[in-house]
Design a protein around this motif. Structure first.
Motif, PDB file in Angstrom:
ATOM      1  N   TYR A   1       1.554  -1.383  -3.654  1.00 23.09           N
ATOM      2  CA  TYR A   1       2.651  -1.860  -2.812  1.00 23.09           C
ATOM      3  C   TYR A   1       3.513  -2.840  -3.601  1.00 23.09           C
ATOM      4  CZ  TYR A   1       0.629   0.222   1.312  1.00 23.09           C
ATOM      5  OH  TYR A   1       0.152   1.121   2.231  1.00 23.09           O
TER       6      TYR A   1
ATOM      7  N   VAL B   1       5.937  -5.833  -2.825  1.00 27.11           N
ATOM      8  CA  VAL B   1       6.183  -6.727  -1.693  1.00 27.11           C
ATOM      9  C   VAL B   1       6.893  -7.973  -2.209  1.00 27.11           C
ATOM     10  CG1 VAL B   1       5.064  -8.039   0.147  1.00 27.11           C
ATOM     11  CG2 VAL B   1       4.041  -5.926  -0.647  1.00 27.11           C
TER      12      VAL B   1
ATOM     13  N   VAL C   1       0.576  -7.893   3.015  1.00 32.99           N
ATOM     14  CA  VAL C   1      -0.066  -6.587   2.872  1.00 32.99           C
ATOM     15  C   VAL C   1      -1.367  -6.550   3.671  1.00 32.99           C
ATOM     16  CG1 VAL C   1      -1.135  -4.987   1.223  1.00 32.99           C
ATOM     17  CG2 VAL C   1       0.989  -6.149   0.629  1.00 32.99           C
TER      18      VAL C   1
ATOM     19  N   ARG D   1      -1.028  -5.701   7.306  1.00 33.81           N
ATOM     20  CA  ARG D   1      -0.852  -4.275   7.595  1.00 33.81           C
ATOM     21  C   ARG D   1      -2.133  -3.472   7.352  1.00 33.81           C
ATOM     22  NH1 ARG D   1       4.207  -1.451   7.824  1.00 33.81           N
ATOM     23  NH2 ARG D   1       5.797  -3.001   8.232  1.00 33.81           N
TER      24      ARG D   1
ATOM     25  N   VAL E   1      -7.844  -5.327  -0.138  1.00 29.93           N
ATOM     26  CA  VAL E   1      -6.547  -5.722  -0.695  1.00 29.93           C
ATOM     27  C   VAL E   1      -6.797  -6.513  -1.973  1.00 29.93           C
ATOM     28  CG1 VAL E   1      -4.416  -6.997  -0.270  1.00 29.93           C
ATOM     29  CG2 VAL E   1      -5.527  -5.764   1.594  1.00 29.93           C
TER      30      VAL E   1
END
Length: 171
Positions: A127, A129, A141, A144, A153
């Motif tokens: 990702y 971000v 993140v 989500r 993560v």
């Protein structure tokens, strides 16, 4: 007296004839049984010969398979001993869930691994971000993709979209 002797001789001949007939019948039966058993023995000898041939073929095949296994293990050891260099041509696809342009802060790279079957996808996603700090980007993140839903993560690392950067591992 001759009559008695004649009758006795005739009786003995009749008894001998009856017993001889039975013995001949039994002999024929035993001879037939012996012939059948010899045929079976020949069949079993043929099975034994076939089994010996098959066993030798199996030993040859086993030897070939062992040699192939040794070659494959050697190849595996050789490949495992080679240093792994990252592919410079490999591009990383980034997932973005909001606009990067126009937001304030640094662009961060955060890797997310779907580790359980409950996740909608499996493997690792990368990702891009934006955020003021690495923790802020990681938290966005993580909001989500929470850990209780089967996601891990990774750390947020600064992302320079103009140059390639190595992906951060989740954890």
């Amino acid at each position: 007296m001759i009559v008695v002797w004649s009758i006795t001789i005739i009786v003995f001949l009749l008894i001998g004839s009856i017993v001889g007939g039975r013995l001949r019948s039994r002999y024929r039966h035993q001879r037939e049984r012996l012939r059948t058993l010899n045929e079976r023995l020949e069949v079993y000898r043929n099975y034994n010969k076939l089994a010996v041939v098959r066993r030798e073929e199996a030993h040859e095949m086993l030897g070939k398979l062992r040699r192939q296994l040794a070659e494959e293990e050697e190849d595996l050891r050789r490949l495992a001993a080679q240093p792994k260099e990252p592919d410079p041509e490999a591009a990383i696809s980034y997932h973005v869930f909001d606009r990067i342009a126009g937001r304030r802060g640094t662009v961060w790279h955060v890797a997310v691994e779907a580790s359980e079957k409950a996740a909608a996808w499996t493997g690792v996603r990368h990702y891009a971000v934006t955020g003021e700090t690495a923790e802020e980007a990681r938290k966005r993140v993580q909001d989500r993709h929470p850990a209780m839903s089967g996601f891990t993560v990774g750390k947020a690392v600064p992302l320079d979209l103009a140059a390639e950067t190595p992906a951060a591992k989740p954890g």
